[in-house]
Design a protein around this motif. Structure first.
Motif: not given
Length: 162
Positions: A156-162
């Motif tokens: 979730a954190r990775t996709l939010t940053k993308a």
């Protein structure tokens, strides 16, 4: 008429060869990114990190969706929950991380899992000689779902940053 409540799923990772099975599962449970508000809500592709939902799913539908995804797309990592039918009730939360397993709990309408305090206290009492790290990777895993929930959180954190 059966009791209904909102149902939602977020796909965090899925190997390309499982995308068709994921799309079919999403469609068969009438979920979409527009929550079924438009006349045509067929999803042509999987959008990682997007919420697919419906406002009216029969209670217990979350079990069927979780089983279908785990069976037909075992390499897919997802989080789903079905809202409580009414405010004082519990919903159903399922987090699944491919290769790690599932964590299921009751939850609130925001998908926050409930942790049963009596079970937590009993587990901590039984494991008094363990360090917190040992407890979290041992007996605490079943109660808190630490491994699965950390993987979901990292995606979730990775996709939010993308």
């Amino acid at each position: 008429m059966p009791s209904e409540s909102p149902l939602q799923v977020i796909i965090y990772a899925s190997p390309e060869h499982e995308h068709s099975a994921v799309r079919q599962a999403i469609a068969s449970f009438d979920l979409s990114t527009d929550w079924g508000l438009s006349a045509n809500h067929t999803e042509p592709a999987i959008h990682l990190g997007e919420t697919y939902g419906t406002l009216k799913a029969p209670l217990g539908t979350s079990d069927g969706l979780a089983d279908r995804l785990r069976t037909d797309a075992p390499g897919t990592t997802f989080l789903l929950w079905q809202d409580p039918h009414f405010e004082e009730a519990d919903g159903h939360y399922v987090a699944y991380a491919a290769g790690v397993g599932s964590f299921e709990a009751t939850c609130n309408a925001s998908g926050a899992p409930h942790i049963a305090l009596p079970g937590l206290v009993a587990s901590l009492d039984e494991a008094a000689t363990l360090t917190m790290a040992q407890w979290l990777t041992g007996p605490g895993e079943a109660i808190l779902g630490t491994s699965v929930r950390k993987i979901i959180s990292d995606y979730a954190r990775t996709l939010t940053k993308a």
